[in-house]
Structures are given as structure tokens and as C-alpha cells.
Design a protein around this motif. Structure first.
Motif, PDB file in Angstrom:
ATOM      1  N   THR A 247       0.856  -1.176   0.000  1.00  0.00           N
ATOM      2  CA  THR A 247       0.000   0.000   0.000  1.00  0.00           C
ATOM      3  C   THR A 247       0.898   1.234   0.000  1.00  0.00           C
ATOM      4  O   THR A 247       1.914   1.270   0.701  1.00  0.00           O
ATOM      5  N   ASN A 252      -3.518   3.474  -1.276  1.00  0.00           N
ATOM      6  CA  ASN A 252      -3.856   2.675  -2.456  1.00  0.00           C
ATOM      7  C   ASN A 252      -3.109   1.341  -2.410  1.00  0.00           C
ATOM      8  O   ASN A 252      -1.930   1.302  -2.071  1.00  0.00           O
ATOM      9  N   ARG A 263      -5.118  -3.047  -8.654  1.00  0.00           N
ATOM     10  CA  ARG A 263      -5.002  -1.810  -7.881  1.00  0.00           C
ATOM     11  C   ARG A 263      -6.360  -1.470  -7.295  1.00  0.00           C
ATOM     12  O   ARG A 263      -7.388  -1.545  -7.972  1.00  0.00           O
ATOM     13  N   ASP A 265      -7.892   1.770  -5.093  1.00  0.00           N
ATOM     14  CA  ASP A 265      -7.609   3.092  -4.533  1.00  0.00           C
ATOM     15  C   ASP A 265      -8.320   3.276  -3.193  1.00  0.00           C
ATOM     16  O   ASP A 265      -9.416   2.741  -2.969  1.00  0.00           O
ATOM     17  N   GLU A 266      -7.685   4.024  -2.332  1.00  0.00           N
ATOM     18  CA  GLU A 266      -8.250   4.311  -1.021  1.00  0.00           C
ATOM     19  C   GLU A 266      -9.622   4.973  -1.176  1.00  0.00           C
ATOM     20  O   GLU A 266      -9.815   5.899  -1.975  1.00  0.00           O
TER      21      GLU A 266
END
Length: 426
Positions: A247, A252, A263, A265-266
Motif C-alpha cells: 500500500t 492505495n 489496484r 484506490d483508497e
């Protein structure tokens, strides 16, 4: 002159034999779409895929001759192919963790790759009521089946064999195709037919969800997939182990496997998949370890370390790659690496050892060596505010800190990577 002729003939014979073996290995490329003869999981949980007189161990790697691991298969019966195989995994059974192989009318029982005394035997002697020339077999422990059982497949006929009573119940699995091989993995049941597979209910044979699926997408590590392959779905649900996970400072997540990565994303639950080459072209594919530190991704492959500034797109820094030794003070390759939130210590896993690297030091040195006793092989690791996740195979274990990971003497609860990290429900 005769001696010279004999030497020449012997050399030609050896060369021919080697070329035949190399040819067989070259032809057996599971990424081309092979129909496997049998599949079984060994006592360490590694799946063995049998094709002809060869076996693929695990989800990637070249084929090996089956008789190199199970010599007696060839000694007692010229090995054309294994009809069916399974691992007896019932702790109350005398045959617990034995692997059974079925060839024509014979059955072989192995324990830790050694043939048990008295084997091979007739199938009817060991499994009365079960026919010869089987197509597939798979173990089914209670409560996944009503009793500890083995399910045998032959054409349209399905036999549930009770391990304790030796009673046989014939069933009809109407919604299933005929299985050419079958196996149980992570408490799920899979029927392979050609290079496709379906997940099924072992009690009823019901197939739920969108099946059949392509076996190469989920059970094999291939550099290329079908053009219509759903990359995100495949990478979320693949049973092939991860190479690395990390991370970045923004939260992310990146998960790497073979030539692809996921991937997330936050603040967004959507997982996106792409090729490693598209985002990290200098790296190309197949990383060993990745960690994030001060808005940079440190990506290791063999003895080299590639450094990228996180962004859209990621920027490869001038002067890289450098050697892992030059950058982190430890010889590559390494198995896994991670940095915990707000810390400046990179933790490096190499074999059964954990090292610390102070990222603010110059030069950097790998120090504080500690043994790892809980796990034989670690594929990847990731640390965040919530703690440390250590990944091995298809599972991960959660620890509150690296210190507790090293100090623990018992494994915590096991979690499924595909389900609990990536939300795959099958």
C-alpha cells in the motif's frame, strides 16, 4: 572401428533420448490449454496436475516426469497416464494424508512419496463397488458431504464412497458435465472438463454461478490470456499465489501476480487490473517484492531494485535499477518486504529470516536479523495502520505488528486472499 561405431551409436541414442524428453516437455505447455488427466493436492496443499506421463506441480513451472516423484507407477505399470487421483484427508482414517492414484484396474497408495506395502492393489479390493477405468476422484470430508467420503466419476455415473463403512451410493449430477479430473481446493470442489472447469456442490452436483470458466485464468500462471478474459475478475479470483503486495502513502493497494497487477484506490472498493508492463514498463513482469516509502514504490526483481515515484503515470527514477545490495544492504533476491505506516524501517523477508533496514540511514544496512519459525514459505506481506498481513499461497495471516509476527509460536486465524482481500465470492 567397431568400438568407434558403438560409441557413435551410444551417443546418438543418448542424444535421441534427451531430444525426446525435451520435446515432450516443450509440447506440454499448460498455457496452451491442456486437458488434465487427474488433479490431486499433496500433504502440503500443493496441487499436482497430471498429463500423460508428466506432472505439473503447483500453478506454474514446467512439467516433470511423474515417475521422478512416484517411481513405482512406472515400475508396476507402464505409465501412459493416471486415470484419477486424490488425497485421503480424514484424520480418523488410517490412510490420512495418503495420495491414491488410479491406473486402469489398479490403485496405488503413497505416503510422503513412498509406495505403501502391498500396493498396487485391485481397485475392487481397496474400494469395493467402485469400477475400473475411472475418469476422476475427489475426497469429501464431513460436513461438506454427509459422511467422510470419496466421490468417483466415470462417464455419467457418480459414486459416493463412505470411507468408514465402505458403502457406495450412486448419484446423478444432472447439471454437471462429465469430469475428466476433479479436486477439492480451499473447501471448494472443481470439475475439470477439457481446459474449462465448473465449481460444484459435492452433495447434489449443482453448479451455481457463471460456469464453465477457463482453467488457465484461475489455476495456472500464464503470461497471456484470452482476448475476452475479464482481467479484474481473473486476478481477484485466481488461485495462483501473489508475488508481492503493498500500500502506498495514500492508502492505495497494489497486488502483483505474474505479468499483471491489481489496484484498489483508497476510499474506492473497485479493483482494476492491468499488465505490469503498462504501468511499470522497465520492470516488465514478475516482481519478487514491493514496498512503499515516502511516495515511492521500491520494486525488487532478482538482484535488481527499481524505484518509481507514485503518480499518474508512475515515474521511473533515473539511475535505476540498482542492485538490491547497493540500495538496501542485503543480497537479492528477496521473498517479501514491507514498511509499516509512519515508520522508516523496511522489513525484509529472505528465506526464513526477517531483517530491518533503516531507510533514513546512509549507507543502508540490513540488521536485526531474526528467525521466522511459523511459516515455511512467505510469498508476500503488507503492513498498514491495521497491522501486518503475511501471505502464503492462497491464505494470509494477520498480526498486530512485525514484532508479534516474529515472537508468535502459533498461527492466528487463516484468511482467504481471494475472498477477504479481493472480495471474490467463488
Amino acid at each position: 572401428m567397431k568400438l568407434l561405431a558403438h560409441i557413435l551409436c551410444l551417443a546418438l541414442a543418448v542424444a535421441w533420448a534427451q531430444s525426446q524428453e525435451e520435446h515432450a516437455l516443450a509440447v506440454l505447455d499448460r498455457c496452451q490449454g491442456l486437458e488434465m488427466d487427474a488433479v490431486a493436492v499433496n500433504e502440503e496443499g500443493v496441487p499436482y496436475f497430471f498429463k500423460g506421463d508428466h506432472v505439473f506441480k503447483g500453478f506454474h513451472g514446467k512439467a516433470e516426469l511423474s515417475n521422478e516423484s512416484f517411481a513405482e507407477l512406472d515400475d508396476h505399470h507402464h505409465l501412459g497416464h493416471v486415470d484419477a487421483a486424490f488425497r485421503m484427508h480424514f484424520e480418523d482414517s488410517n490412510d490420512h494424508d495418503h495420495m491414491f492414484f488410479f491406473l486402469d484396474h489398479k490403485v496405488f497408495s503413497y505416503y510422503k512419496h513412498k509406495l505403501e506395502d502391498g500396493y498396487p492393489k485391485d481397485i475392487s479390493e481397496v474400494f469395493p463397488g467402485i469400477p475400473n477405468h475411472l475418469d476422476a476422484a475427489v475426497e469429501c470430508p464431513k460436513p461438506e458431504c454427509d459422511e467422510d467420503s470419496v466421490i468417483f466419476f466415470k462417464g455419467d455415473d457418480i459414486y459416493h464412497y463412505n470411507v468408514r463403512t465402505k458403502a457406495v451410493e450412486e448419484k446423478e449430477f444432472k447439471s454437471m458435465p462429465n469430469c475428466t479430473s476433479a479436486f477439492r481446493f480451499m473447501e471448494h470442489y472443481y470439475c475439470f472438463h477439457g481446459h474449462l472447469f465448473s465449481k460444484f456442490d459435492p452433495k447434489s452436483g449443482d453448479v451455481h454461478g457463471r460456469y464453465p470458466k477457463e482453467a488457465r485464468d484461475y489455476f495456472m500462471r500464464c503470461s497471456k490470456f484470452r482476448e475476452d478474459s475479464d482481467h479484474a475478475e481473473r486476478e481477484r479470483c485466481s488461485r495462483v499465489h501473489l508475488d508481492a503486495i503493498a500500500t502506498d502513502d495514500a492508502g492505495n493497494m497494489y497486488a502483483f501476480r505474474g505479468h499483471h497487477f491489481l489496484r484498489k484506490d483508497e476510499g474506492n472498493d473497485t479493483l482494476k487490473a492491468d499488465t505490469i508492463e503498462s504501468a511499470f514498463k522497465e520492470l516488465h513482469s514478475e516482481v519478487d517484492a514491493v514496498f512503499a516509502y515516502e511516495n515511492h514504490l521500491y520494486m525488487m526483481k532478482d538482484e535488481q531494485l527499481f524505484l518509481y515515484k507514485v503518480g499518474e503515470p508512475h515515474t521511473h527514477l533515473d539511475g535505476y535499477p540498482k542492485t538490491v545490495k547497493e540500495e538496501l544492504g542485503i543480497e537479492g533476491p528477496i521473498d517479501a518486504a514491507f514498511v509499516c505506516s509512519d515508520h522508516h524501517i523496511a522489513h525484509i523477508i529472505k528465506g526464513d529470516k526477517l531483517f530491518d533496514v533503516d531507510m533514513k540511514a546512509s549507507p543502508r544496512v540490513a540488521s536485526n536479523e531474526r528467525p521466522i519459525s511459523l511459516l515455511k514459505k512467505i510469498d508476500a506481506a503488507m503492513c498498514s495502520v491495521g497491522g501486518l498481513k503475511v501471505i502464503t499461497g492462497n491464505h494470509f495471516y494477520h498480526f498486530d505488528s512485525p514484532m508479534l509476527f516474529v515472537a508468535s509460536r502459533a498461527l492466528p486465524e487463516q484468511h482467504k486472499v481471494s475472498l477477504e482481500l479481493f472480495g471474490c465470492d467463488h
